[in-house]
Write an enzyme that holds these catalytic residues in place. Sequence first.
Site, PDB file in Angstrom:
ATOM      1  N   GLY A  71       0.888  -1.181  -0.086  1.00 33.91           N
ATOM      2  CA  GLY A  71       0.164  -0.032   0.032  1.00 33.91           C
ATOM      3  C   GLY A  71       0.982   1.354   0.034  1.00 33.91           C
ATOM      4  N   SER A  72       0.304   2.375   0.570  1.00 35.46           N
ATOM      5  CA  SER A  72       1.100   3.640   0.622  1.00 35.46           C
ATOM      6  C   SER A  72       2.327   3.799   1.444  1.00 35.46           C
ATOM      7  CB  SER A  72       0.064   4.689   0.641  1.00 35.46           C
ATOM      8  OG  SER A  72      -0.365   4.861   2.127  1.00 35.46           O
ATOM      9  N   THR A  73       3.209   4.442   1.233  1.00 32.66           N
ATOM     10  CA  THR A  73       4.375   4.773   2.107  1.00 32.66           C
ATOM     11  C   THR A  73       3.484   5.221   3.300  1.00 32.66           C
ATOM     12  OG1 THR A  73       5.964   4.749   0.589  1.00 32.66           O
ATOM     13  CG2 THR A  73       6.371   5.988   2.673  1.00 32.66           C
ATOM     14  N   GLU A  79       3.657  10.479  -5.145  1.00 33.27           N
ATOM     15  CA  GLU A  79       3.070   9.638  -5.834  1.00 33.27           C
ATOM     16  C   GLU A  79       1.678  10.003  -6.050  1.00 33.27           C
ATOM     17  OE1 GLU A  79       2.521   5.731  -3.873  1.00 33.27           O
ATOM     18  OE2 GLU A  79       3.119   4.763  -5.636  1.00 33.27           O
ATOM     19  N   CYS A 115       2.038   0.692  -8.133  1.00 39.17           N
ATOM     20  CA  CYS A 115       3.267   1.371  -7.314  1.00 39.17           C
ATOM     21  C   CYS A 115       4.516   1.299  -8.042  1.00 39.17           C
ATOM     22  CB  CYS A 115       3.441   0.476  -6.022  1.00 39.17           C
ATOM     23  SG  CYS A 115       3.437  -1.446  -6.523  1.00 39.17           S
ATOM     24  N   GLY A 170       2.294   2.489   5.296  1.00 38.37           N
ATOM     25  CA  GLY A 170       3.342   1.510   5.836  1.00 38.37           C
ATOM     26  C   GLY A 170       4.038   2.401   7.109  1.00 38.37           C
ATOM     27  N   GLU A 225       5.530  -3.258   1.088  1.00 37.88           N
ATOM     28  CA  GLU A 225       5.640  -3.214  -0.459  1.00 37.88           C
ATOM     29  C   GLU A 225       4.823  -1.646  -0.628  1.00 37.88           C
ATOM     30  OE1 GLU A 225       7.578  -4.524  -2.365  1.00 37.88           O
ATOM     31  OE2 GLU A 225       7.592  -6.867  -2.078  1.00 37.88           O
TER      32      GLU A 225
END
Lengths: 491, 294
Positions: free
Chosen positions: A249-251, A402, A305, A254, A271
Amino acid sequence: MKQKNSKGEALKFSGKWDLAPAPESTDHIEIKKEYQLFINGKFYKPSSGKYFPSINPANEKHLSMIAEANEKDVDRAVKAARKAFDGTWSKISAKERGKYIYRIARLIQEKARELAVIESLDGGKPIREARDIDVPIAAAHFFYYAGWTDKLKYAFPNQSPKAVGVAGQVIPWNFPLMMAAWKIAPALATGNTVVLKPAETTSLTALKLAEIIQEADLPPGVVNIVTGAGATGAAIVNHSDVDKIAFTGSTGVGKVIMKAIAGTEKKSTMELGGKAANIIFEDAPLDQAVEGVINGIYFNQGHVCCAGSRLFIQESVYDVVLRKLKDRIQALVLGDPLDKNTDIGAINSKEQLATINKYLKIGQKEGADMFQLSCDIPKKGFWCPPTLFTNVSQSHAIAKEEIFGPVLAVQTFRTIDEVITKANNTPFGLSAGVWTDKGSKIFNLTSQMRAGVVWANTYNKFDPTSPFGGYKESGHGREGGLHGLLPYLNI
Amino acid sequence: MSERINVLKTYKIFIGGKFPRTESGRYYQPKVNGSPIGNICLSSRKDVRNAVVAARSAFEKWSGATAYNRSQILYRIAEMIEGRKAQFIEELIIQGETKKAAEKEVDTTIDRVIYFAGWADKINQVFGSVNPVATSHFNFSMLEPTGVVGVVSSESSSLLGLISSICPIIVSGNTCVVFISESKPLCGVTLSEVLATSDVPGGVVNILTGKRKETVPHLGKHMDVNAIYLADSASEFKESLRLDAVDNLKRIVVGKESDLYSNKFENPYIVTSFMETKTTWHPIEIISGSGSGY
């Protein structure tokens, strides 16, 4: 005499020809009115009694109601997974374990068409991509990892690898079934049991996978699938009996997860996001490069991604590449995801469309020039035409952050050193692309990119044997290949 | 005739291949059996930052050096420690070891450097792979160093623990900023003098002394540090480092060194835990059954 079409209009060879509709049939698929939680081999109603709707983002039509799992349900799923891990799953031989996983691969292949159609309906992606990429790769992942079960000692020389335990897995909405496969297949192959949560906008194929797992007769509790939104994911992450977290998913999310597990000994695979550089040199095969750039950023509406969202063109070929790119964008077909001619499907959700539109505004406000495919936008549903920005500088938000949509930021460069510096000037490090016909230049570039996946003269290719994952803030751990086994083992 | 006055040593920190005094201008006196063993620099946040800058600057050259070259430089470190054996033994004794234990520690230290030196040009042969993808592409995975690694080395094992932290990190091309033992810093400072004369490029290993409580958080929060190695698994910094690391998603590796003398410590997995896997794809024009891979 001028050629006429069936409606008696003169054919225009200078413009775009409309293609006859080629919709994929939905007659053969089965979507239930309501989906339950898959725990311990059975489907259970959520303890809260709450359900949330899943809609088709291409027309906003209701598809189904999905159960919302709360902490109590997650606890039940984790307990089932723990019981299976301590019991049946670790008692059967590695060879038999592999055979169960092979079964899953085969059942996915058998139901490939139904899965592809549902994936397209639920997520908005073109049926061509769901059919040719998502579903086959999902099956291939199970098939590949099934073969590893009784060969793990060869993967880690001189060690005796052991399963970690219960894996909590949280996956995104961009490749729902494929991400479930990337998570579940290696976890099972290494002897773990799992609790998986699909994204709330795309639960359907994960629940279909639950039916497949039931049909494959896996021991109860080995795979548990709980649906819901962020709170359900948090319940998995924070559950004290989960040994490992695997998240895609998104940083941003994360980082929240890494904070949440900092005080524990939970292992993790992350990831996360990316902002990949795709670099075109003057000596590149330009037509192929343009195809690669299009595929790199507009594949799956840019909900990727590893999307090649920063394009760097060497100045000497800037004009010609830009012209080719714009021509190629103009030839893309946006529309009904179920139409086999469609290149660009629907944006996955209203929220994501709002995010993308926000960046389109920022991009223009910061002074970049916007170019978009001019086409009819369907009245209903969530849509964003393929977009390209020129006059972009390194400091622009559209070049740094992103976007997760079909938005390409184009920059130029003169020298190799310059483009290496620019390409690496990002906190992300998931992927990169390089286009040149000169072999030594390829190796120079690919070895200097600080990114986990580097495509040279190609882009956005995936395979179960090929490790995938990021450097820096794009995450840690690998999925796919031999390297994808390690995050699920203690060695 | 008067007795000769001894020349006392000024213990300095090691940044970018040079031996500056700490920016803090302060020192502390670790004690063994109640008596001080030296005036040791109290490194400051600024020292940490200077060390990270030095490590980052050294990264490109060190990671770009050939594996053979790095292997030889590590071997050279072992040669240099061998030459200073007596000094290391003496310092270990000052720090409270018996002579026998000190000798064993120095011997094992030298052998450990040589063990890891040998991995430089073998890691990618053992851990890299060519991946048989189902499309018309040549696809391979190689391991690359993660970048700048912060090290909070063993508090109790001031030489063997230290070398067992540094070598697996630098052998693959990482550079590092190392906090050496706070209570037993003599061997670590001497090791920096060894490194300075072992052809290790300046900045590859930076050695800081001082109070860990003051400095470790600065390392954990630094946005240009890619990974942290915490040698002691029971360290008080474990959770705070993991929290600090989140901002730029540093990799946190916690040591498993229950017994530094065991053969188990000599394994390549500690090397690979400070490496990233990079997978590269390139089309093959046509392979049977599939079209061009462009």
